[in-house]
Design an enzyme around this catalytic site. Sequence first.
Site, short mmCIF file in Angstrom:
data_model
loop_
_atom_site.label_atom_id
_atom_site.label_comp_id
_atom_site.label_asym_id
_atom_site.label_seq_id
_atom_site.Cartn_x
_atom_site.Cartn_y
_atom_site.Cartn_z
N THR A 1 23.60 2.66 6.36
CA THR A 1 24.45 1.51 6.63
C THR A 1 25.26 1.04 5.43
O THR A 1 26.15 0.20 5.57
CB THR A 1 23.61 0.32 7.15
OG1 THR A 1 22.59 0.01 6.20
CG2 THR A 1 22.96 0.66 8.49
N VAL B 1 28.13 4.26 0.74
CA VAL B 1 28.07 5.72 0.70
C VAL B 1 27.46 6.27 1.98
O VAL B 1 27.90 7.31 2.50
CB VAL B 1 27.30 6.20 -0.55
CG1 VAL B 1 27.12 7.72 -0.53
CG2 VAL B 1 28.04 5.78 -1.82
N CYS C 1 29.80 9.19 -9.82
CA CYS C 1 31.15 9.25 -9.24
C CYS C 1 32.25 9.39 -10.28
O CYS C 1 33.33 9.90 -9.96
CB CYS C 1 31.40 8.03 -8.36
SG CYS C 1 31.10 6.44 -9.18
N SER D 1 34.81 -0.25 -5.12
CA SER D 1 33.92 0.32 -4.11
C SER D 1 32.78 1.10 -4.73
O SER D 1 31.76 1.33 -4.08
CB SER D 1 34.70 1.22 -3.15
OG SER D 1 35.36 2.26 -3.84
N GLY D 2 32.91 1.48 -5.99
CA GLY D 2 31.82 2.16 -6.68
C GLY D 2 30.60 1.29 -6.87
O GLY D 2 29.51 1.80 -7.11
N GLU E 1 26.64 3.45 -16.79
CA GLU E 1 27.67 4.43 -16.42
C GLU E 1 28.05 5.34 -17.58
O GLU E 1 28.21 6.55 -17.41
CB GLU E 1 28.90 3.69 -15.91
CG GLU E 1 29.87 4.54 -15.14
CD GLU E 1 29.49 4.66 -13.68
OE1 GLU E 1 30.27 5.29 -12.94
OE2 GLU E 1 28.43 4.15 -13.29
N ARG F 1 35.62 -1.49 -15.01
CA ARG F 1 35.85 -1.78 -13.59
C ARG F 1 37.19 -2.50 -13.46
O ARG F 1 37.47 -3.46 -14.18
CB ARG F 1 34.74 -2.66 -13.04
CG ARG F 1 34.76 -2.80 -11.52
CD ARG F 1 34.26 -1.56 -10.83
NE ARG F 1 32.83 -1.36 -10.96
CZ ARG F 1 32.19 -0.27 -10.60
NH1 ARG F 1 32.86 0.75 -10.09
NH2 ARG F 1 30.88 -0.15 -10.75
N HIS G 1 38.78 6.37 -8.66
CA HIS G 1 38.47 6.24 -10.08
C HIS G 1 39.50 7.02 -10.90
O HIS G 1 39.72 8.22 -10.67
CB HIS G 1 37.09 6.81 -10.40
CG HIS G 1 35.95 5.96 -9.94
ND1 HIS G 1 36.11 4.74 -9.33
CD2 HIS G 1 34.59 6.17 -10.02
CE1 HIS G 1 34.91 4.23 -9.05
NE2 HIS G 1 33.98 5.09 -9.46
N THR H 1 34.18 7.40 -3.37
CA THR H 1 33.11 7.47 -2.37
C THR H 1 33.17 8.74 -1.53
O THR H 1 32.24 9.03 -0.79
CB THR H 1 33.13 6.24 -1.43
OG1 THR H 1 34.33 6.22 -0.66
CG2 THR H 1 33.00 4.95 -2.22
#
Length: 338
Positions: free
Chosen positions: A10, A13, A147, A176-177, A199, A232, A239, A317
């Site tokens: 849900t 990703v 990602c 969205s990451g 990251e 970000r 990205h 994504t």
Amino acid sequence: MVSVGVLGATGAVGQRFVQLLADHPYFDLTVLTASERSAGKKYRDAVNWRLDLPLPESVGDITVTDTRIESLKNVDIVFSALPADLATKIEIDCAKAGVGVCSNASSHRMSPDVPLVVPEINADHLRMIELQRDSGTDGFIVTNPNCSTIMLTVSLAPIRNFHFTDLRVATMQAISGAGFEGIPGMSIFDNVIPYIGGEEEKMERETLKIMGTFDGSEVINAPFTVSASCNRVPVIDGHSMAIWIDIKESVEEVAKAFRNWKCPLKDLPTLPEKSVDFMTQQDRPQPRLDRMKGKGMTVSVGRLRPGIRYIAMGHNTIRGAAGASVLNAELICDRGYL
């Protein structure tokens, strides 16, 4: 058809997995798992679908289960969109139960017997599945990278034969990451956040494993250093990153390598016609214009300048998460590891 399921179906990703698997020519999507509050509901009632295309009709009536091994007994492969803290144990339990795991989670990426795969670069690392089976595991775990790491490494595929020792990258990563609930609007609107927890370390470690050499018993890291600075930015998907690399050859020679590179793979459904698209326009690539190239699986490269310096960009994504795992699973089937 290979029976497959999605763990964490849900979330951001997880929804991409469902979208990519719903009518896949290799895979029959039969199991969707989520948290206890969603278990027992039809998927269409459990999910707040947020993707651009409608919820695929073929999956709307699947009943969501909680994430237990008992729910996965008849599944050949599961795609894991779980948070790392949950994925650590569940993915191991799945592999021990004879299920193949294609994971987007970070939990096992750096495990010495788990392949961290970008098919265009290190398909031979899938041989590490044999190490897992030698230790008594009936299934397996195969991971895809972070990602941002995947955009970087795919962009390196055409130029990996040039000699270099120092690579530096500054990322501009889409919101969205961080997932659907990841960043409050008041924090990111009119703003750039110059920190994404963990990251930079992931990019610096994972790149060396992906670009390294598997000698039959372990991966020997690539012989260069990576220094990353991750930011970000208020972009929804896509990205971007600026890359500096100490290649001594000329811009013309590097441009020729980008233009002439041929992917060593073919005939996989999710593999784009061009894994790397070299662009000559001065103001490209741009997320809004270029992120859906190759149905979101192409990494666009441009602004190549003396140095060597260039920009790379891809859909985080799709290419950077769900699409990467699906492509890995296609390769696993193609190489006969099921």
